[in-house]
Design a protein around this motif. Structure first.
Motif, PDB file in Angstrom:
ATOM      1  N   UNK A  50       0.834  -1.215   0.000  1.00 51.38           N
ATOM      2  CA  UNK A  50       0.000   0.000   0.000  1.00 51.38           C
ATOM      3  C   UNK A  50       0.863   1.259   0.000  1.00 51.38           C
ATOM      4  N   UNK A  51       1.929   1.249   0.801  1.00 52.99           N
ATOM      5  CA  UNK A  51       2.826   2.409   0.833  1.00 52.99           C
ATOM      6  C   UNK A  51       3.495   2.632  -0.523  1.00 52.99           C
ATOM      7  N   UNK A  52       3.883   1.557  -1.173  1.00 54.15           N
ATOM      8  CA  UNK A  52       4.479   1.683  -2.498  1.00 54.15           C
ATOM      9  C   UNK A  52       3.493   2.259  -3.508  1.00 54.15           C
ATOM     10  N   UNK A  53       2.235   1.838  -3.424  1.00 57.45           N
ATOM     11  CA  UNK A  53       1.223   2.360  -4.342  1.00 57.45           C
ATOM     12  C   UNK A  53       1.024   3.854  -4.116  1.00 57.45           C
ATOM     13  N   UNK A  54       0.959   4.282  -2.862  1.00 56.60           N
ATOM     14  CA  UNK A  54       0.803   5.707  -2.567  1.00 56.60           C
ATOM     15  C   UNK A  54       1.997   6.489  -3.115  1.00 56.60           C
ATOM     16  N   UNK A  55       3.197   6.003  -2.865  1.00 56.40           N
ATOM     17  CA  UNK A  55       4.391   6.664  -3.389  1.00 56.40           C
ATOM     18  C   UNK A  55       4.410   6.693  -4.903  1.00 56.40           C
ATOM     19  N   UNK A  56       3.979   5.597  -5.519  1.00 58.60           N
ATOM     20  CA  UNK A  56       3.917   5.507  -6.977  1.00 58.60           C
ATOM     21  C   UNK A  56       2.976   6.566  -7.533  1.00 58.60           C
ATOM     22  N   UNK A  57       1.787   6.691  -6.911  1.00 62.02           N
ATOM     23  CA  UNK A  57       0.839   7.717  -7.349  1.00 62.02           C
ATOM     24  C   UNK A  57       1.415   9.116  -7.176  1.00 62.02           C
ATOM     25  N   UNK A  58       2.003   9.384  -6.034  1.00 62.32           N
ATOM     26  CA  UNK A  58       2.542  10.717  -5.780  1.00 62.32           C
ATOM     27  C   UNK A  58       3.617  11.091  -6.792  1.00 62.32           C
ATOM     28  N   UNK A  59       4.543  10.195  -7.022  1.00 57.50           N
ATOM     29  CA  UNK A  59       5.640  10.488  -7.944  1.00 57.50           C
ATOM     30  C   UNK A  59       5.126  10.612  -9.377  1.00 57.50           C
ATOM     31  N   UNK A  60       4.357   9.635  -9.812  1.00 55.34           N
ATOM     32  CA  UNK A  60       3.948   9.632 -11.219  1.00 55.34           C
ATOM     33  C   UNK A  60       2.898  10.676 -11.544  1.00 55.34           C
ATOM     34  N   UNK A  61       1.893  10.832 -10.707  1.00 55.15           N
ATOM     35  CA  UNK A  61       0.891  11.863 -10.985  1.00 55.15           C
ATOM     36  C   UNK A  61       1.500  13.256 -10.824  1.00 55.15           C
ATOM     37  N   UNK A  62       2.433  13.405  -9.899  1.00 58.08           N
ATOM     38  CA  UNK A  62       3.158  14.667  -9.794  1.00 58.08           C
ATOM     39  C   UNK A  62       3.935  14.964 -11.066  1.00 58.08           C
ATOM     40  N   UNK A  63       4.600  13.960 -11.601  1.00 60.63           N
ATOM     41  CA  UNK A  63       5.331  14.136 -12.855  1.00 60.63           C
ATOM     42  C   UNK A  63       4.368  14.468 -14.000  1.00 60.63           C
ATOM     43  N   UNK A  64       3.248  13.761 -14.074  1.00 66.58           N
ATOM     44  CA  UNK A  64       2.253  14.022 -15.125  1.00 66.58           C
ATOM     45  C   UNK A  64       1.792  15.476 -15.060  1.00 66.58           C
ATOM     46  N   UNK A  65       1.515  15.953 -13.861  1.00 69.48           N
ATOM     47  CA  UNK A  65       1.043  17.337 -13.717  1.00 69.48           C
ATOM     48  C   UNK A  65       2.142  18.348 -14.079  1.00 69.48           C
TER      49      UNK A  65
END
Length: 140
Positions: A50-65
């Motif tokens: 779960x922690x990896x998924x949260x980090x994955x979202x933060x990094x990747x969606x941050x990059x997308x934005x």
């Protein structure tokens, strides 16, 4: 609506679902791997997952934005498609690199854990060999 805004919308409508799909796929299929890395401790594996998924979202969606604005103005449909393909391609490459790094980290953790378990088994076997040489002394 001009082509630049249409490019932004198409980019977000493509990049965000791709990121969500990759995160869900990695989470679902990575659970088994994490359970092995953490020696069958399901609770720990699920928490790390779960922690990896949260980090994955933060990094990747941050990059997308952050990457939304790059590329300049788009003048026509050809420019829209070219800009969109570059943006989506870069997002997919970043997703792949992050996935590759995660796999490398957890593979090294797995190797290290297995090496430690092998050393512990060898030490226990050696102790049994050493103590087997001496007969048990009767208690008085």
């Amino acid at each position: 609506m001009d082509y630049t805004v249409a490019t932004y919308l198409a980019y977000l409508l493509t990049a965000v679902p791709i990121t969500i799909w990759v995160a869900a796929t990695l989470s679902r299929n990575g659970r088994v791997f994490l359970t092995d890395v953490f020696h069958g401790e399901d609770g720990l594996a699920d928490a790390v997952n779960r922690l990896l998924v949260v980090g994955f979202y933060l990094v990747n969606l941050g990059f997308v934005m952050l990457y939304l604005r790059g590329g300049g103005d788009v003048a026509d449909l050809t420019g829209l498609l070219e800009t969109l393909s570059v943006k989506i391609g870069v997002v997919m490459l970043v997703l792949g690199v992050i996935h590759f790094v995660n796999v490398m980290v957890f593979s090294s953790m797995r190797r290290r854990g297995r090496a430690e378990a092998d050393r512990a088994r060898q030490a226990a076997a050696y102790q049994q060999q050493v103590y087997a040489q001496y007969p048990a002394q009767p208690r008085r």
